[in-house]
Design a protein around this motif. Structure first.
Motif, PDB file in Angstrom:
ATOM      1  N   GLU A   1      35.156   0.271 -25.300  1.00  0.00           N
ATOM      2  CA  GLU A   1      36.099   1.370 -25.345  1.00  0.00           C
ATOM      3  C   GLU A   1      37.370   1.202 -26.207  1.00  0.00           C
ATOM      4  O   GLU A   1      38.223   1.623 -26.244  1.00  0.00           O
ATOM      5  CB  GLU A   1      36.673   1.249 -24.109  1.00  0.00           C
ATOM      6  N   GLN A   2      37.129   0.300 -27.325  1.00  0.00           N
ATOM      7  CA  GLN A   2      38.220   0.011 -28.115  1.00  0.00           C
ATOM      8  C   GLN A   2      38.850   1.118 -29.142  1.00  0.00           C
ATOM      9  O   GLN A   2      37.844   1.993 -29.492  1.00  0.00           O
ATOM     10  CB  GLN A   2      37.952  -0.822 -29.294  1.00  0.00           C
ATOM     11  N   ARG A   3      39.907   1.387 -29.050  1.00  0.00           N
ATOM     12  CA  ARG A   3      40.543   2.425 -29.762  1.00  0.00           C
ATOM     13  C   ARG A   3      41.610   1.980 -30.471  1.00  0.00           C
ATOM     14  O   ARG A   3      42.821   1.293 -30.370  1.00  0.00           O
ATOM     15  CB  ARG A   3      41.153   3.529 -28.877  1.00  0.00           C
ATOM     16  N   ASP A   4      41.563   2.280 -31.927  1.00  0.00           N
ATOM     17  CA  ASP A   4      42.779   1.828 -32.964  1.00  0.00           C
ATOM     18  C   ASP A   4      43.663   2.706 -32.931  1.00  0.00           C
ATOM     19  O   ASP A   4      43.666   3.851 -32.941  1.00  0.00           O
ATOM     20  CB  ASP A   4      42.028   1.592 -34.413  1.00  0.00           C
ATOM     21  N   ILE A   5      44.839   2.180 -32.983  1.00  0.00           N
ATOM     22  CA  ILE A   5      46.299   2.674 -32.954  1.00  0.00           C
ATOM     23  C   ILE A   5      46.940   3.108 -34.392  1.00  0.00           C
ATOM     24  O   ILE A   5      46.974   2.226 -34.935  1.00  0.00           O
ATOM     25  CB  ILE A   5      47.032   2.123 -31.960  1.00  0.00           C
ATOM     26  N   LEU A   6      47.034   4.249 -34.855  1.00  0.00           N
ATOM     27  CA  LEU A   6      47.671   4.585 -36.062  1.00  0.00           C
ATOM     28  C   LEU A   6      49.217   4.607 -35.842  1.00  0.00           C
ATOM     29  O   LEU A   6      49.834   3.882 -36.729  1.00  0.00           O
ATOM     30  CB  LEU A   6      47.118   5.901 -36.628  1.00  0.00           C
ATOM     31  N   THR A   7      49.774   5.363 -34.931  1.00  0.00           N
ATOM     32  CA  THR A   7      51.101   5.338 -34.796  1.00  0.00           C
ATOM     33  C   THR A   7      51.455   5.518 -33.180  1.00  0.00           C
ATOM     34  O   THR A   7      50.642   6.151 -32.456  1.00  0.00           O
ATOM     35  CB  THR A   7      51.498   6.805 -35.187  1.00  0.00           C
ATOM     36  N   ALA A   8      52.578   4.890 -32.684  1.00  0.00           N
ATOM     37  CA  ALA A   8      52.879   4.815 -31.397  1.00  0.00           C
ATOM     38  C   ALA A   8      54.506   4.836 -31.136  1.00  0.00           C
ATOM     39  O   ALA A   8      54.964   4.307 -31.931  1.00  0.00           O
ATOM     40  CB  ALA A   8      52.344   3.867 -30.728  1.00  0.00           C
ATOM     41  N   SER A   9      54.872   5.416 -30.284  1.00  0.00           N
ATOM     42  CA  SER A   9      56.322   5.174 -29.868  1.00  0.00           C
ATOM     43  C   SER A   9      56.386   3.851 -28.778  1.00  0.00           C
ATOM     44  O   SER A   9      55.650   3.534 -28.388  1.00  0.00           O
ATOM     45  CB  SER A   9      56.775   6.436 -29.080  1.00  0.00           C
ATOM     46  N   ALA A  10      57.591   3.607 -28.885  1.00  0.00           N
ATOM     47  CA  ALA A  10      57.968   2.277 -28.298  1.00  0.00           C
ATOM     48  C   ALA A  10      57.630   2.352 -26.571  1.00  0.00           C
ATOM     49  O   ALA A  10      56.968   1.440 -26.046  1.00  0.00           O
ATOM     50  CB  ALA A  10      59.416   1.876 -28.359  1.00  0.00           C
ATOM     51  N   ASP A  11      57.802   3.641 -26.075  1.00  0.00           N
ATOM     52  CA  ASP A  11      57.689   3.866 -24.704  1.00  0.00           C
ATOM     53  C   ASP A  11      56.324   3.946 -24.332  1.00  0.00           C
ATOM     54  O   ASP A  11      55.842   3.216 -23.477  1.00  0.00           O
ATOM     55  CB  ASP A  11      58.326   4.882 -24.254  1.00  0.00           C
ATOM     56  N   ALA A  12      55.659   4.635 -24.887  1.00  0.00           N
ATOM     57  CA  ALA A  12      54.024   4.823 -24.965  1.00  0.00           C
ATOM     58  C   ALA A  12      53.372   3.692 -25.154  1.00  0.00           C
ATOM     59  O   ALA A  12      52.395   3.126 -24.375  1.00  0.00           O
ATOM     60  CB  ALA A  12      53.409   5.879 -26.036  1.00  0.00           C
ATOM     61  N   ILE A  13      53.466   2.840 -26.134  1.00  0.00           N
ATOM     62  CA  ILE A  13      52.568   1.556 -26.494  1.00  0.00           C
ATOM     63  C   ILE A  13      52.989   0.504 -25.297  1.00  0.00           C
ATOM     64  O   ILE A  13      52.186  -0.429 -25.078  1.00  0.00           O
ATOM     65  CB  ILE A  13      52.821   1.107 -27.879  1.00  0.00           C
ATOM     66  N   SER A  14      54.088   0.577 -24.693  1.00  0.00           N
ATOM     67  CA  SER A  14      54.602  -0.394 -23.902  1.00  0.00           C
ATOM     68  C   SER A  14      54.019  -0.289 -22.300  1.00  0.00           C
ATOM     69  O   SER A  14      53.558  -1.191 -21.662  1.00  0.00           O
ATOM     70  CB  SER A  14      56.002  -0.243 -23.487  1.00  0.00           C
ATOM     71  N   GLN A  15      53.163   0.868 -22.371  1.00  0.00           N
ATOM     72  CA  GLN A  15      52.360   0.915 -21.014  1.00  0.00           C
ATOM     73  C   GLN A  15      50.998   0.599 -21.188  1.00  0.00           C
ATOM     74  O   GLN A  15      50.315   0.153 -20.389  1.00  0.00           O
ATOM     75  CB  GLN A  15      52.357   2.537 -20.868  1.00  0.00           C
ATOM     76  N   LEU A  16      50.562  -0.054 -22.418  1.00  0.00           N
ATOM     77  CA  LEU A  16      49.204  -0.449 -22.519  1.00  0.00           C
ATOM     78  C   LEU A  16      49.431  -2.101 -22.285  1.00  0.00           C
ATOM     79  O   LEU A  16      50.334  -2.674 -22.468  1.00  0.00           O
ATOM     80  CB  LEU A  16      48.688  -0.172 -24.048  1.00  0.00           C
ATOM     81  N   SER A  17      48.043  -2.855 -22.352  1.00  0.00           N
ATOM     82  CA  SER A  17      48.090  -4.140 -21.984  1.00  0.00           C
ATOM     83  C   SER A  17      47.360  -4.828 -23.148  1.00  0.00           C
ATOM     84  O   SER A  17      46.539  -4.158 -23.847  1.00  0.00           O
ATOM     85  CB  SER A  17      47.329  -4.394 -20.758  1.00  0.00           C
ATOM     86  N   PHE A  18      48.162  -5.900 -23.624  1.00  0.00           N
ATOM     87  CA  PHE A  18      47.319  -6.744 -24.742  1.00  0.00           C
ATOM     88  C   PHE A  18      47.610  -8.144 -24.455  1.00  0.00           C
ATOM     89  O   PHE A  18      47.899  -8.554 -23.380  1.00  0.00           O
ATOM     90  CB  PHE A  18      48.403  -6.474 -25.936  1.00  0.00           C
ATOM     91  N   ALA A  19      46.602  -9.012 -25.263  1.00  0.00           N
ATOM     92  CA  ALA A  19      46.592 -10.372 -24.833  1.00  0.00           C
ATOM     93  C   ALA A  19      47.820 -11.265 -24.951  1.00  0.00           C
ATOM     94  O   ALA A  19      48.317 -11.024 -26.159  1.00  0.00           O
ATOM     95  CB  ALA A  19      45.427 -10.749 -25.901  1.00  0.00           C
ATOM     96  N   GLU A  20      48.151 -12.109 -24.080  1.00  0.00           N
ATOM     97  CA  GLU A  20      49.098 -13.018 -24.245  1.00  0.00           C
ATOM     98  C   GLU A  20      48.745 -13.923 -25.437  1.00  0.00           C
ATOM     99  O   GLU A  20      47.627 -14.334 -25.653  1.00  0.00           O
ATOM    100  CB  GLU A  20      49.300 -13.858 -23.197  1.00  0.00           C
ATOM    101  N   GLY A  21      49.689 -14.390 -26.182  1.00  0.00           N
ATOM    102  CA  GLY A  21      49.509 -15.374 -27.169  1.00  0.00           C
ATOM    103  C   GLY A  21      48.995 -14.774 -28.432  1.00  0.00           C
ATOM    104  O   GLY A  21      48.502 -15.712 -29.384  1.00  0.00           O
ATOM    105  N   SER A  22      48.601 -13.481 -28.325  1.00  0.00           N
ATOM    106  CA  SER A  22      47.900 -12.875 -29.621  1.00  0.00           C
ATOM    107  C   SER A  22      48.574 -11.553 -29.957  1.00  0.00           C
ATOM    108  O   SER A  22      49.375 -11.628 -30.751  1.00  0.00           O
ATOM    109  CB  SER A  22      46.116 -12.600 -29.164  1.00  0.00           C
ATOM    110  N   MET A  23      48.004 -10.426 -29.558  1.00  0.00           N
ATOM    111  CA  MET A  23      48.547  -9.191 -29.986  1.00  0.00           C
ATOM    112  C   MET A  23      49.860  -8.939 -28.961  1.00  0.00           C
ATOM    113  O   MET A  23      50.923  -8.032 -29.516  1.00  0.00           O
ATOM    114  CB  MET A  23      47.553  -7.979 -29.716  1.00  0.00           C
ATOM    115  N   LYS A  24      50.016  -9.203 -27.903  1.00  0.00           N
ATOM    116  CA  LYS A  24      50.978  -8.867 -26.891  1.00  0.00           C
ATOM    117  C   LYS A  24      52.476  -9.134 -27.676  1.00  0.00           C
ATOM    118  O   LYS A  24      53.330  -8.533 -27.728  1.00  0.00           O
ATOM    119  CB  LYS A  24      51.027  -9.635 -25.600  1.00  0.00           C
TER     120      LYS A  24
END
Length: 314
Positions: free
Chosen positions: A239-262
């Motif tokens: 289900e991976q989807r690459d992000i081109l552009t995002a607002s701060a509020d919108a991307i803050s709702q997604l989960s990312f790996a601690e110690g890596s992309m988060k």
């Protein structure tokens, strides 16, 4: 343009590569040559990580037992001098000496009550097998965590409150210098009595510290250079989807790996909410990243919230 460029670990030490001085210099030279064009036209600050290097110094430190091991804050300062020297020299060489490059040993103010001190997440040092990791944990009382298919030591990574030398760095930029600073996130310090600073046993995330610096020096853009093409939702899954552009509020709702992309996303959000923008993408395609042909851009507001890459076109 005033820009803060954060060099990821791949710019200093590639996975599986011995952490020799020769490899460090070769990798830094390649990174600085890629940055030379942007550096010649901009007010630029370069920050860098130190996770593998500070872990290596800690191991070397333990091998000599006639004196007590040096604490992590002093080892962090050592890596700033070691790596900063090479970056400073190779950037100056790439620019043929046409710009002054200043290296600054940087300290970062943190809260001694930060919950990170009870929950280590920052990966440092070399990778271990499961058996070797268990042995090291028992021998040195380390906390160990999984890193891909291997294991590494983890240490506390408190949130940076401010960069102590930010006013100095701003003055250097205004005077026309390029600046190498916030190595390894800066040495973490807490505020003591009478304005004193006291070193803390931790490693600050360099991306979060770079974001704090970007806000304090009024940078237009934070560029975080990695070995990935995009920030991705559901990375590594079907289900991976690459992000081109995002607002701060919108991307803050997604989960990312601690110690890596988060930490990178958290840093980008911090910059965007302070009025700047962040680009996250590959060092070896910096020109394409700046031209928005690759990589992820995070901004303060965006009508669509998130724009994903159309992989059918790419």
């Amino acid at each position: 343009m005033r820009v803060v460029v954060a060099l990821g670990g791949n710019a200093l030490a590639r996975r599986g590569e011995p952490m020799t001085a020769e490899h460090l210099r070769a990798n830094v030279r390649s990174a600085c040559e890629a940055l030379a064009s942007l550096a010649s036209q901009s007010e630029m600050v370069i920050t860098h990580g130190n996770g593998p290097q500070v872990g290596l110094l800690a191991l070397q430190n333990l091998a000599y037992q006639d004196v007590a091991a040096y604490p992590l804050d002093i080892l962090g300062a050592e890596t700033q001098g070691m790596i900063g020297y090479v970056v400073q020299q190779e950037l100056s060489n790439a620019l043929l000496g046409e710009r002054e490059v200043a290296g600054v040993i940087t300290t970062t103010l943190v809260d001694e009550d930060d919950p990170a001190f009870d929950h280590p997440t920052k990966l440092i040092g070399p990778q271990y097998t499961a058996d070797d990791a268990a042995e090291a944990a028992a021998a040195y009382r380390w906390t160990i965590a999984k890193d891909g298919n291997a294991f590494r030591r983890v240490v506390p990574s408190p949130d940076p409150q401010s960069i102590v030398q930010a006013p100095l760095i701003r003055r250097l930029l205004e005077g026309g210098s390029l600046v190498v600073c916030v190595g390894g996130g800066g040495v973490p310090v807490r505020a003591g009595a009478n304005g004193r600073h006291i070193g803390m046993q931790a490693v600050v995330d360099k991306d979060l510290a770079s974001a704090a610096l970007a806000a304090e020096v009024g940078a237009d853009t934070l560029i975080m250079l990695t070995d990935g093409d995009y920030v991705s939702e559901n990375w590594g899954t079907p289900e991976q989807r690459d992000i081109l552009t995002a607002s701060a509020d919108a991307i803050s709702q997604l989960s990312f790996a601690e110690g890596s992309m988060k930490p990178k996303v958290d840093a980008a959000i911090r910059v965007a909410r302070a009025g700047g923008r962040t680009l996250i993408g590959p060092l070896d395609r910096l020109d394409d990243l700046l031209a928005r042909k690759i990589g992820t851009e995070i901004v303060g507001t965006l009508k669509e919230g998130i724009v994903f890459v159309d992989n059918k076109k790419s």
